[in-house]
Design a protein around this motif. Structure first.
Motif, mmCIF file in Angstrom:
data_model
loop_
_atom_site.group_PDB
_atom_site.id
_atom_site.type_symbol
_atom_site.label_atom_id
_atom_site.label_comp_id
_atom_site.label_asym_id
_atom_site.label_seq_id
_atom_site.Cartn_x
_atom_site.Cartn_y
_atom_site.Cartn_z
ATOM 1 N N MET A 1 -11.351 -28.572 -15.300
ATOM 2 C CA MET A 1 -10.697 -27.622 -16.173
ATOM 3 C C MET A 1 -9.895 -28.378 -17.225
ATOM 4 S SD MET A 1 -8.010 -24.673 -15.141
ATOM 5 C CE MET A 1 -7.112 -23.839 -16.407
ATOM 6 N N ALA A 2 -9.967 -27.897 -18.449
ATOM 7 C CA ALA A 2 -9.224 -28.503 -19.549
ATOM 8 C C ALA A 2 -7.754 -28.129 -19.441
ATOM 9 C CB ALA A 2 -9.797 -28.017 -20.866
ATOM 10 N N PRO A 21 -6.534 -35.266 -32.150
ATOM 11 C CA PRO A 21 -5.615 -36.253 -31.583
ATOM 12 C C PRO A 21 -6.182 -36.852 -30.291
ATOM 13 C CG PRO A 21 -4.446 -34.254 -32.207
ATOM 14 C CD PRO A 21 -5.908 -33.955 -32.329
ATOM 15 N N ALA A 22 -5.859 -38.111 -30.040
ATOM 16 C CA ALA A 22 -6.393 -38.824 -28.879
ATOM 17 C C ALA A 22 -6.117 -38.092 -27.562
ATOM 18 C CB ALA A 22 -5.826 -40.240 -28.830
ATOM 19 N N LYS A 23 -4.919 -37.520 -27.410
ATOM 20 C CA LYS A 23 -4.584 -36.827 -26.155
ATOM 21 C C LYS A 23 -5.413 -35.568 -25.975
ATOM 22 C CE LYS A 23 -0.070 -38.708 -25.275
ATOM 23 N NZ LYS A 23 1.276 -38.481 -24.824
ATOM 24 N N ILE A 24 -5.750 -34.910 -27.070
ATOM 25 C CA ILE A 24 -6.617 -33.726 -26.983
ATOM 26 C C ILE A 24 -8.021 -34.168 -26.574
ATOM 27 C CG2 ILE A 24 -7.701 -31.853 -28.292
ATOM 28 C CD1 ILE A 24 -4.752 -31.263 -27.830
ATOM 29 N N LYS A 25 -8.541 -35.196 -27.243
ATOM 30 C CA LYS A 25 -9.883 -35.706 -26.909
ATOM 31 C C LYS A 25 -9.956 -36.140 -25.454
ATOM 32 C CE LYS A 25 -10.222 -38.601 -30.309
ATOM 33 N NZ LYS A 25 -10.613 -39.620 -31.259
ATOM 34 N N ALA A 26 -8.909 -36.809 -24.985
ATOM 35 C CA ALA A 26 -8.889 -37.306 -23.607
ATOM 36 C C ALA A 26 -8.890 -36.165 -22.589
ATOM 37 C CB ALA A 26 -7.680 -38.204 -23.387
ATOM 38 N N SER A 27 -8.403 -34.992 -22.988
ATOM 39 C CA SER A 27 -8.340 -33.852 -22.067
ATOM 40 C C SER A 27 -9.594 -32.990 -22.096
ATOM 41 C CB SER A 27 -7.133 -32.969 -22.411
ATOM 42 O OG SER A 27 -5.943 -33.682 -22.196
ATOM 43 N N LEU A 28 -10.542 -33.308 -22.977
ATOM 44 C CA LEU A 28 -11.783 -32.532 -23.014
ATOM 45 C C LEU A 28 -12.576 -32.765 -21.734
ATOM 46 C CD1 LEU A 28 -12.956 -33.166 -26.685
ATOM 47 C CD2 LEU A 28 -12.137 -31.001 -25.731
ATOM 48 N N PRO A 29 -13.099 -31.704 -21.140
ATOM 49 C CA PRO A 29 -13.909 -31.892 -19.926
ATOM 50 C C PRO A 29 -15.179 -32.673 -20.248
ATOM 51 C CG PRO A 29 -13.515 -29.548 -20.373
ATOM 52 C CD PRO A 29 -12.968 -30.318 -21.513
ATOM 53 N N GLY A 33 -19.135 -32.493 -23.154
ATOM 54 C CA GLY A 33 -19.668 -33.507 -24.047
ATOM 55 C C GLY A 33 -18.977 -33.445 -25.394
ATOM 56 N N ASN A 34 -19.756 -33.525 -26.470
ATOM 57 C CA ASN A 34 -19.195 -33.457 -27.814
ATOM 58 C C ASN A 34 -19.279 -32.055 -28.401
ATOM 59 O OD1 ASN A 34 -18.552 -36.141 -27.809
ATOM 60 N ND2 ASN A 34 -20.454 -36.786 -28.776
ATOM 61 N N GLU A 35 -19.769 -31.095 -27.627
ATOM 62 C CA GLU A 35 -19.970 -29.743 -28.134
ATOM 63 C C GLU A 35 -18.764 -28.853 -27.833
ATOM 64 O OE1 GLU A 35 -23.890 -27.066 -28.508
ATOM 65 O OE2 GLU A 35 -23.251 -27.468 -26.456
ATOM 66 N N MET A 51 -16.773 -26.104 -24.416
ATOM 67 C CA MET A 51 -17.872 -25.166 -24.154
ATOM 68 C C MET A 51 -17.695 -24.442 -22.818
ATOM 69 S SD MET A 51 -20.473 -23.699 -25.403
ATOM 70 C CE MET A 51 -20.912 -24.671 -26.828
ATOM 71 N N ILE A 52 -17.245 -25.135 -21.798
ATOM 72 C CA ILE A 52 -17.093 -24.520 -20.472
ATOM 73 C C ILE A 52 -16.066 -23.383 -20.501
ATOM 74 C CG2 ILE A 52 -15.362 -26.153 -19.616
ATOM 75 C CD1 ILE A 52 -16.894 -26.041 -16.910
ATOM 76 N N GLU A 53 -15.009 -23.528 -21.291
ATOM 77 C CA GLU A 53 -13.999 -22.478 -21.401
ATOM 78 C C GLU A 53 -14.503 -21.319 -22.251
ATOM 79 O OE1 GLU A 53 -11.240 -22.249 -19.703
ATOM 80 O OE2 GLU A 53 -11.454 -24.226 -18.797
ATOM 81 N N TYR A 54 -15.233 -21.629 -23.312
ATOM 82 C CA TYR A 54 -15.769 -20.569 -24.167
ATOM 83 C C TYR A 54 -16.769 -19.701 -23.409
ATOM 84 C CZ TYR A 54 -17.884 -18.114 -28.045
ATOM 85 O OH TYR A 54 -18.346 -17.122 -28.877
ATOM 86 N N LYS A 55 -17.568 -20.322 -22.561
ATOM 87 C CA LYS A 55 -18.580 -19.557 -21.805
ATOM 88 C C LYS A 55 -17.944 -18.506 -20.906
ATOM 89 C CE LYS A 55 -22.389 -22.800 -21.975
ATOM 90 N NZ LYS A 55 -23.278 -23.704 -21.253
#
Length: 147
Positions: A1-2, A21-29, A33-35, A51-55
């Motif tokens: 989970m993000a 921001p780096a901290k946001i990128k690091a928290s991506l599940p 991936g990059n989507e 994507m997992i949260e949007y779904k």
């Protein structure tokens, strides 16, 4: 989970790319991936979802009956304001031009971690949607969080 928190001052380049921001990128599940999905917010901002949260939201809205006029309005307006975006190798996402206009984004942006999603704001618009009075903030917290 993000899990996204904090606010960050960011720049948008002439092509409409925003470097996360780096901290946001690091928290991506990792599963996203990059989507990512960007959509128009209810306020004049953009909302960025892994994507997992949007779904999760997609399945709720897509599952509404097409035979109900209010449901169709909700679906139409929700989905018309959504777009899939990808992070490039530099960790930037290209914000669609219509969405840039909707959120009044130009060169500067405030990126705000909101738990399972991220908001992208024009700095002036963002300040108009903040609570300046600590007492008002306290009362709002008590109203919705006090058990």
């Amino acid at each position: 989970m993000a899990f996204f928190t904090s606010e960050y001052e960011c720049k948008i380049d002439a092509k409409g790319r925003l470097a996360l921001p780096a901290k946001i990128k690091a928290s991506l599940p990792e599963t996203s991936g990059n989507e990512l999905v960007v959509r128009r917010g209810f306020e004049p901002c953009l909302i960025l979802y892994p994507m997992i949260e949007y779904k999760k939201i997609y399945s709720k809205i897509a599952g509404l009956s097409e035979f109900n006029e209010e449901y169709r309005k909700l679906q139409r307006n929700f989905f018309r304001g959504s777009s899939t975006v990808e992070l490039d190798s530099a960790g930037r996402l290209l914000i669609p031009k219509l969405m840039m206009g909707y959120a009044h984004l130009e060169k500067d942006a405030i990126v705000v971690g909101m738990g399972n999603k991220v908001e992208i704001w024009n700095p002036e618009q963002y300040n108009n949607h903040l609570i300046d009075d600590p007492d008002e903030f306290s009362k709002l917290a008590q109203k919705y969080l006090d058990e």
